[in-house]
Design a protein around this motif. Sequence first.
Motif, short mmCIF file in Angstrom:
data_model
loop_
_atom_site.label_atom_id
_atom_site.label_comp_id
_atom_site.label_asym_id
_atom_site.label_seq_id
_atom_site.Cartn_x
_atom_site.Cartn_y
_atom_site.Cartn_z
N ALA A 281 44.16 -42.53 15.95
CA ALA A 281 45.57 -42.20 16.19
C ALA A 281 46.31 -43.53 15.94
CB ALA A 281 45.71 -42.09 17.95
N GLY A 282 46.02 -44.68 16.36
CA GLY A 282 46.93 -45.83 15.77
C GLY A 282 46.88 -45.89 14.45
N GLY A 283 45.84 -45.74 13.57
CA GLY A 283 45.84 -45.88 12.42
C GLY A 283 46.88 -44.83 11.46
N ASN A 284 46.85 -43.50 12.21
CA ASN A 284 47.71 -42.55 11.62
C ASN A 284 49.38 -43.09 11.56
OD1 ASN A 284 47.17 -39.72 10.80
ND2 ASN A 284 45.59 -40.08 12.25
N ARG B 142 51.57 -45.21 7.90
CA ARG B 142 53.01 -44.93 7.71
C ARG B 142 54.08 -46.29 7.28
NH1 ARG B 142 56.82 -40.68 6.44
NH2 ARG B 142 59.04 -40.96 7.19
N LEU B 143 53.52 -47.09 8.52
CA LEU B 143 54.25 -48.38 8.23
C LEU B 143 54.01 -49.02 7.12
CD1 LEU B 143 54.47 -49.56 12.08
CD2 LEU B 143 56.26 -49.23 10.55
N MET B 144 52.40 -48.91 6.73
CA MET B 144 51.96 -49.97 5.78
C MET B 144 52.44 -49.23 4.56
SD MET B 144 48.05 -50.43 6.80
CE MET B 144 47.57 -51.16 5.41
N ARG C 77 49.89 -52.60 14.71
CA ARG C 77 49.25 -52.42 16.01
C ARG C 77 50.05 -52.27 17.10
NH1 ARG C 77 43.98 -50.86 17.31
NH2 ARG C 77 43.40 -51.31 19.30
N ALA C 78 51.05 -53.29 17.31
CA ALA C 78 51.92 -53.16 18.46
C ALA C 78 53.00 -52.01 18.26
CB ALA C 78 52.79 -54.54 18.48
N ALA C 79 53.39 -51.64 16.95
CA ALA C 79 54.49 -50.84 16.73
C ALA C 79 53.65 -49.43 17.28
CB ALA C 79 54.96 -50.90 15.38
N ALA C 80 52.57 -49.36 16.76
CA ALA C 80 51.65 -48.11 17.01
C ALA C 80 51.44 -47.68 18.55
CB ALA C 80 50.35 -48.01 16.28
N ALA C 81 51.17 -48.98 19.29
CA ALA C 81 51.13 -48.67 20.69
C ALA C 81 52.50 -48.21 21.33
CB ALA C 81 50.76 -49.88 21.12
N GLU C 82 53.67 -49.18 20.86
CA GLU C 82 54.86 -48.74 21.42
C GLU C 82 55.02 -47.13 21.12
OE1 GLU C 82 59.64 -49.30 20.19
OE2 GLU C 82 58.01 -50.66 19.38
N TRP C 83 54.91 -46.60 19.99
CA TRP C 83 55.40 -45.08 19.62
C TRP C 83 54.31 -44.46 20.25
CZ3 TRP C 83 59.38 -42.56 18.12
CH2 TRP C 83 60.45 -43.37 17.39
N MET C 84 53.09 -44.72 20.48
CA MET C 84 52.29 -43.88 21.37
C MET C 84 52.87 -43.60 22.96
SD MET C 84 48.17 -44.42 20.15
CE MET C 84 47.72 -42.93 21.34
N ILE D 211 54.63 -36.50 15.53
CA ILE D 211 55.85 -36.87 15.67
C ILE D 211 55.99 -38.68 15.57
CG2 ILE D 211 58.02 -37.01 17.37
CD1 ILE D 211 57.33 -34.13 18.02
N ALA D 212 55.24 -39.21 16.35
CA ALA D 212 55.29 -40.74 16.44
C ALA D 212 55.05 -41.21 15.12
CB ALA D 212 54.05 -41.05 17.27
N ARG D 213 54.06 -40.60 14.28
CA ARG D 213 53.72 -41.15 12.71
C ARG D 213 55.00 -40.99 12.07
NH1 ARG D 213 49.43 -41.03 8.70
NH2 ARG D 213 50.03 -40.36 6.76
N CYS D 214 55.64 -39.87 12.19
CA CYS D 214 56.92 -39.66 11.38
C CYS D 214 58.13 -40.58 11.46
CB CYS D 214 57.28 -38.05 11.56
SG CYS D 214 58.69 -37.53 10.90
N LEU D 215 58.23 -40.75 12.85
CA LEU D 215 59.33 -41.61 13.34
C LEU D 215 59.28 -42.94 13.37
CD1 LEU D 215 61.01 -39.33 16.28
CD2 LEU D 215 61.28 -39.07 13.68
N VAL D 216 58.06 -43.50 13.18
CA VAL D 216 57.84 -45.05 13.47
C VAL D 216 58.74 -45.87 12.34
CG1 VAL D 216 55.62 -45.10 11.74
CG2 VAL D 216 55.97 -46.75 13.74
N THR D 217 59.10 -45.23 11.08
CA THR D 217 59.72 -45.89 9.97
C THR D 217 61.14 -45.64 10.41
OG1 THR D 217 59.36 -43.80 8.45
CG2 THR D 217 57.82 -45.81 8.51
N ARG D 218 61.46 -44.91 11.15
CA ARG D 218 62.98 -44.72 11.66
C ARG D 218 63.82 -44.06 10.29
NH1 ARG D 218 65.17 -47.03 16.31
NH2 ARG D 218 63.49 -48.31 17.17
N PRO D 219 63.29 -42.63 9.81
CA PRO D 219 63.93 -42.15 8.84
C PRO D 219 65.41 -41.52 9.12
CG PRO D 219 62.49 -40.63 10.00
CD PRO D 219 62.14 -41.90 10.55
N ARG D 220 66.15 -41.50 8.17
CA ARG D 220 67.39 -41.03 8.58
C ARG D 220 67.61 -39.59 8.73
NH1 ARG D 220 70.81 -41.74 4.12
NH2 ARG D 220 72.85 -41.64 5.31
#
Length: 256
Positions: free
Chosen positions: A106-109, A113-115, A126-133, A160-169
């Motif tokens: 889950a965190g890897g997913n 996208r961040l990578m 990993r911290a960002a993945a935890a925050e978005w979960m 949704i977390a995977r999609c939004l983690v990069t804060r798309p427009r």
Amino acid sequence: MSPILEGQDLALRFGAVRALDDVSLSLWPGEVVAIVGESGSGKSTLLRVLAGLMEPQAGRVLYHDAEGAAQDVHALREAERRTLMRRDWGFVHQNARDGLRMGVSAGGNIGERLMAAGGRHYGNIRAAAAEWMSRVEMDPARMDEAPRNFSGGMQQRLQIARCLVTRPRLVFMDEPTGGLDVSVQARLLDLIRSLVAELGLAVLFVTHDIAAARLLAHRIVVMRHGRIVEEGLADRVLDDPRHPYTQLLVASVLAA
């Protein structure tokens, strides 16, 4: 201010079927637009053409970036389009499995996208993945579990977390609550609404659910036989529909 996305005179046929028939649509920054209509109306085809996933036979799709420069989406090279999808855009599929890598945690997913967008620091990712979960109301302690261990509703939250983690427009959503239990749908819609408002996203989403359109959308576009038959502010379209087909759609919901 320019629209963030414009579809101009779009046309697409599948044999004798007019999937899109001279369709034009604009989406403004921070606006949520719902595309509604019965199965076969062309709504999902329009979404995929606007998202660059299908090529129209006529017309063009323009995306205005953060600097205001217009890009013809279907004229971009494949690498340029992938970069756009990683950074500026997101796509939420109806079936979460289409938007997740089921063999990755889950965190890897989320981290992938961040990578893809340039992130390299493992601890930060990993911290960002935890925050978005947490933000999508999932337990970060389950970060290292595979998505197949989660329910359908939880998989959709993870997508949704995977999609939004990069804060798309700009985010495209194709029936984001389709196939889920009614109670799960309601909680997920509330989550989507709060995140969209918090992040100021522009969202274009397809739905057959009039209640979802009323809850999320500023504006509604009604499609039938590949054409837009009505569009306007959500409350106006649903409370005072002008086109007979829209009247029929709204009446069918009220009668249910």
